[in-house]
Design a protein around this motif. Structure first.
Motif, PDB file in Angstrom:
ATOM      1  N   ASN A   1       0.820  -1.215   0.000  1.00 44.11           N
ATOM      2  CA  ASN A   1       0.000   0.000   0.000  1.00 44.11           C
ATOM      3  C   ASN A   1       0.851   1.261   0.000  1.00 44.11           C
ATOM      4  OD1 ASN A   1      -2.511  -1.242  -0.108  1.00 44.11           O
ATOM      5  ND2 ASN A   1      -2.664  -1.440   2.126  1.00 44.11           N
ATOM      6  N   SER A   2       2.038   1.194   0.610  1.00 43.40           N
ATOM      7  CA  SER A   2       2.944   2.342   0.606  1.00 43.40           C
ATOM      8  C   SER A   2       3.375   2.706  -0.816  1.00 43.40           C
ATOM      9  CB  SER A   2       4.190   2.054   1.447  1.00 43.40           C
ATOM     10  OG  SER A   2       3.902   2.103   2.816  1.00 43.40           O
ATOM     11  N   ILE A   3       3.510   1.701  -1.661  1.00 49.24           N
ATOM     12  CA  ILE A   3       3.875   1.961  -3.057  1.00 49.24           C
ATOM     13  C   ILE A   3       2.649   2.397  -3.849  1.00 49.24           C
ATOM     14  CG2 ILE A   3       4.922   0.974  -5.135  1.00 49.24           C
ATOM     15  CD1 ILE A   3       6.812   1.234  -2.741  1.00 49.24           C
ATOM     16  N   LEU A   4       1.541   1.711  -3.660  1.00 49.99           N
ATOM     17  CA  LEU A   4       0.317   2.036  -4.394  1.00 49.99           C
ATOM     18  C   LEU A   4      -0.163   3.454  -4.103  1.00 49.99           C
ATOM     19  CD1 LEU A   4      -1.588  -1.339  -3.845  1.00 49.99           C
ATOM     20  CD2 LEU A   4      -0.603  -0.525  -5.991  1.00 49.99           C
ATOM     21  N   ASN A   5       0.154   3.962  -2.910  1.00 55.52           N
ATOM     22  CA  ASN A   5      -0.321   5.286  -2.497  1.00 55.52           C
ATOM     23  C   ASN A   5       0.658   6.407  -2.786  1.00 55.52           C
ATOM     24  OD1 ASN A   5      -2.698   4.161  -1.501  1.00 55.52           O
ATOM     25  ND2 ASN A   5      -1.831   3.827   0.546  1.00 55.52           N
ATOM     26  N   GLN A   6       1.748   6.134  -3.516  1.00 51.23           N
ATOM     27  CA  GLN A   6       2.714   7.191  -3.821  1.00 51.23           C
ATOM     28  C   GLN A   6       2.085   8.273  -4.704  1.00 51.23           C
ATOM     29  OE1 GLN A   6       6.128   7.678  -2.809  1.00 51.23           O
ATOM     30  NE2 GLN A   6       5.309   6.234  -1.289  1.00 51.23           N
ATOM     31  N   THR A   7       2.396   9.522  -4.382  1.00 56.46           N
ATOM     32  CA  THR A   7       1.893  10.632  -5.200  1.00 56.46           C
ATOM     33  C   THR A   7       2.558  10.651  -6.569  1.00 56.46           C
ATOM     34  OG1 THR A   7       3.536  12.131  -4.218  1.00 56.46           O
ATOM     35  CG2 THR A   7       1.357  12.029  -3.171  1.00 56.46           C
ATOM     36  N   HIS A   8       3.796  10.141  -6.649  1.00 57.56           N
ATOM     37  CA  HIS A   8       4.443   9.931  -7.945  1.00 57.56           C
ATOM     38  C   HIS A   8       4.047   8.528  -8.400  1.00 57.56           C
ATOM     39  CE1 HIS A   8       7.527  10.301 -11.103  1.00 57.56           C
ATOM     40  NE2 HIS A   8       7.739   9.006 -10.875  1.00 57.56           N
ATOM     41  N   THR A   9       3.258   8.453  -9.450  1.00 54.27           N
ATOM     42  CA  THR A   9       2.618   7.186  -9.818  1.00 54.27           C
ATOM     43  C   THR A   9       3.343   6.410 -10.912  1.00 54.27           C
ATOM     44  OG1 THR A   9       1.189   8.352 -11.396  1.00 54.27           O
ATOM     45  CG2 THR A   9       0.349   8.041  -9.148  1.00 54.27           C
ATOM     46  N   ASN A  10       4.398   6.980 -11.489  1.00 48.74           N
ATOM     47  CA  ASN A  10       5.126   6.273 -12.551  1.00 48.74           C
ATOM     48  C   ASN A  10       6.226   5.435 -11.916  1.00 48.74           C
ATOM     49  OD1 ASN A  10       5.857   5.429 -15.118  1.00 48.74           O
ATOM     50  ND2 ASN A  10       7.199   7.184 -15.476  1.00 48.74           N
ATOM     51  N   TRP A  11       5.852   4.245 -11.505  1.00 46.80           N
ATOM     52  CA  TRP A  11       6.800   3.345 -10.860  1.00 46.80           C
ATOM     53  C   TRP A  11       6.555   1.914 -11.335  1.00 46.80           C
ATOM     54  CZ3 TRP A  11       3.808  -0.210  -8.517  1.00 46.80           C
ATOM     55  CH2 TRP A  11       2.579   0.190  -7.984  1.00 46.80           C
ATOM     56  N   GLU A  12       7.558   1.082 -11.135  1.00 52.02           N
ATOM     57  CA  GLU A  12       7.417  -0.357 -11.296  1.00 52.02           C
ATOM     58  C   GLU A  12       7.929  -0.993 -10.016  1.00 52.02           C
ATOM     59  OE1 GLU A  12       9.866  -2.140 -14.283  1.00 52.02           O
ATOM     60  OE2 GLU A  12      11.748  -1.394 -13.440  1.00 52.02           O
ATOM     61  N   LEU A  13       7.206  -1.995  -9.537  1.00 48.75           N
ATOM     62  CA  LEU A  13       7.616  -2.702  -8.326  1.00 48.75           C
ATOM     63  C   LEU A  13       8.148  -4.062  -8.718  1.00 48.75           C
ATOM     64  CD1 LEU A  13       7.825  -3.054  -5.260  1.00 48.75           C
ATOM     65  CD2 LEU A  13       5.430  -3.821  -5.263  1.00 48.75           C
ATOM     66  N   LEU A  14       9.424  -4.296  -8.427  1.00 50.77           N
ATOM     67  CA  LEU A  14      10.056  -5.585  -8.676  1.00 50.77           C
ATOM     68  C   LEU A  14       9.956  -6.394  -7.386  1.00 50.77           C
ATOM     69  CD1 LEU A  14      11.089  -3.711 -10.934  1.00 50.77           C
ATOM     70  CD2 LEU A  14      13.278  -4.886 -10.800  1.00 50.77           C
ATOM     71  N   LEU A  15       8.954  -7.260  -7.339  1.00 49.89           N
ATOM     72  CA  LEU A  15       8.595  -7.985  -6.123  1.00 49.89           C
ATOM     73  C   LEU A  15       9.033  -9.445  -6.261  1.00 49.89           C
ATOM     74  CD1 LEU A  15       7.174  -8.230  -3.404  1.00 49.89           C
ATOM     75  CD2 LEU A  15       4.993  -8.314  -4.624  1.00 49.89           C
ATOM     76  N   LEU A  16       9.959  -9.850  -5.391  1.00 52.70           N
ATOM     77  CA  LEU A  16      10.516 -11.197  -5.480  1.00 52.70           C
ATOM     78  C   LEU A  16      10.162 -12.006  -4.240  1.00 52.70           C
ATOM     79  CD1 LEU A  16      13.986 -12.251  -6.776  1.00 52.70           C
ATOM     80  CD2 LEU A  16      13.189 -13.137  -4.601  1.00 52.70           C
ATOM     81  N   ASP A  17       9.470 -13.113  -4.451  1.00 53.96           N
ATOM     82  CA  ASP A  17       9.181 -14.056  -3.373  1.00 53.96           C
ATOM     83  C   ASP A  17      10.399 -14.967  -3.220  1.00 53.96           C
ATOM     84  OD1 ASP A  17       8.250 -15.895  -1.598  1.00 53.96           O
ATOM     85  OD2 ASP A  17       6.670 -16.699  -2.896  1.00 53.96           O
ATOM     86  N   ASP A  18      11.146 -14.743  -2.131  1.00 52.84           N
ATOM     87  CA  ASP A  18      12.428 -15.441  -1.957  1.00 52.84           C
ATOM     88  C   ASP A  18      12.254 -16.756  -1.198  1.00 52.84           C
ATOM     89  OD1 ASP A  18      15.155 -15.866  -2.148  1.00 52.84           O
ATOM     90  OD2 ASP A  18      15.638 -14.631  -0.397  1.00 52.84           O
TER      91      ASP A  18
END
Length: 334
Positions: free
Chosen positions: A38-55
């Motif tokens: 949610n911290s990423i989804l709620n960023q005011t700067h919305t041009n992002w990519e989240l590289l999410l790795l299940d380790d």
């Protein structure tokens, strides 16, 4: 990463709407992962990519990741736990953004974090990276401590003894700087300190700035990776990194070219100074509010070196620190 040059890179202007690549390795982070996301989804700067790795998680982390439908989230997985360093090094190779940053899967950040960091880079085109002030919180979000020390990131490149309290998860850097310095050195795998060594090479290659705003919330809990790490050498990481920096700055050579010898040297040091190791374990336990472990280790300090005055000084210091924290918990970290 070799040599002792401090020549700074030149950077191209940022695009109008830069893409921010966010690295988030996740291992058994189910209790915290949704808040982090949610911290990423709620960023005011919305041009992002989240590289999410299940380790290689064994809890509900995998299920939570599979439920994410946002196309900006790029999902990766390891069949077995590889550890934070290897997970990040894998994700570094997947970065598509103009800028690179982190959010640990058990932490959170304020909605304006990316925007504030980007604004700082726009204001000074010579900046290659920024960090921010941060809060330490408990698992329920209650603030334990505030970290707003005056940090001179550029001093890191010229003073090997300077070891500021920087939360490297707050780092946001240009992707061109990442290409220049590369990822984490494997010497630090499973012992920690890779980020402080990385920060040093970042400072050698470019100008940095710490933003005096609490942008990042660092969550402390019993299952944190560094607490689960059983490598005793981790307690001497500041000295090891300082030695590497001194060798680089004073002699222009890299001790990590002979990383096996360096590891053997420090493991031998641990054996000869067992009371110091126990003292650091006691201090770490106290800082993490593990009262029983702190007392247990404190009692072992004089037994490790009965006739050593330094050991007794360490014992009395820890005894005083424990009593002070127990009766005046607001006084902070020992």
């Amino acid at each position: 990463m070799s040599g002792n040059s401090t020549t700074h890179m030149l950077f191209a202007p940022l695009p109008d709407n830069p893409l921010v690549s966010v690295l988030m390795p996740a291992y058994n982070a189910a209790p915290f992962l949704k808040n982090a996301l949610n911290s990423i989804l709620n960023q005011t700067h919305t041009n992002w990519e989240l590289l999410l790795l299940d380790d290689g998680s064994t809890d509900r982390t995998t299920d939570i990741i599979q439920e994410i439908a946002d196309v900006r989230v790029r999902k990766f997985s390891n069949p077995h736990n590889e550890g934070y360093l290897k997970a990040c090094n894998r994700l570094f190779k997947e970065v598509k953004g103009d800028l690179v940053t982190f959010l640990d899967a058990d932490d959170t950040c304020i909605p304006e974090r990316f925007a504030l960091c980007i604004a700082a880079l726009r204001e000074d085109s010579d900046l290659g990276f920024v960090t921010t002030d941060f809060l330490k919180t408990d698992p329920y979000g209650i603030i334990i401590s505030r970290h707003a020390d005056t940090v001179d990131l550029n001093r890191i490149a010229i003073d090997p003894s300077y070891y500021p309290k920087v939360c490297c998860a707050t780092l946001l850097l240009r992707s061109s700087l990442l290409i220049e310095i590369g990822g984490y050195h494997p010497f630090f795998d499973r012992i920690g300190g890779e980020d402080q060594h990385w920060l040093f090479h970042m400072a050698l290659s470019s100008k940095g700035l710490n933003i005096p705003t609490y942008c990042y919330n660092y969550t402390t809990h019993p299952n944190q990776t560094h607490l689960k790490n059983q490598a005793d050498i981790k307690y001497f990481i500041p000295e090891i990194v300082t030695e590497i920096k001194k060798q680089w700055l004073l002699h222009g050579s890299d001790l990590l070219l002979h990383s096996h010898d360096l590891r053997i040297k420090w493991e031998t040091h641990l054996q000869k100074h067992s009371y110091e190791l126990i003292f650091r374990k006691a201090s770490s336990a106290l800082n993490n509010r593990q009262w029983g472990r702190a007392i247990q280790y404190t009692l072992k300090i004089p037994l490790a070196a009965t006739f050593t005055m330094v050991a007794w000084k360490r014992f009395f210091y820890m005894t005083y620190s424990i009593l002070k924290r127990l009766f005046r918990p607001e006084t902070g970290i020992a």
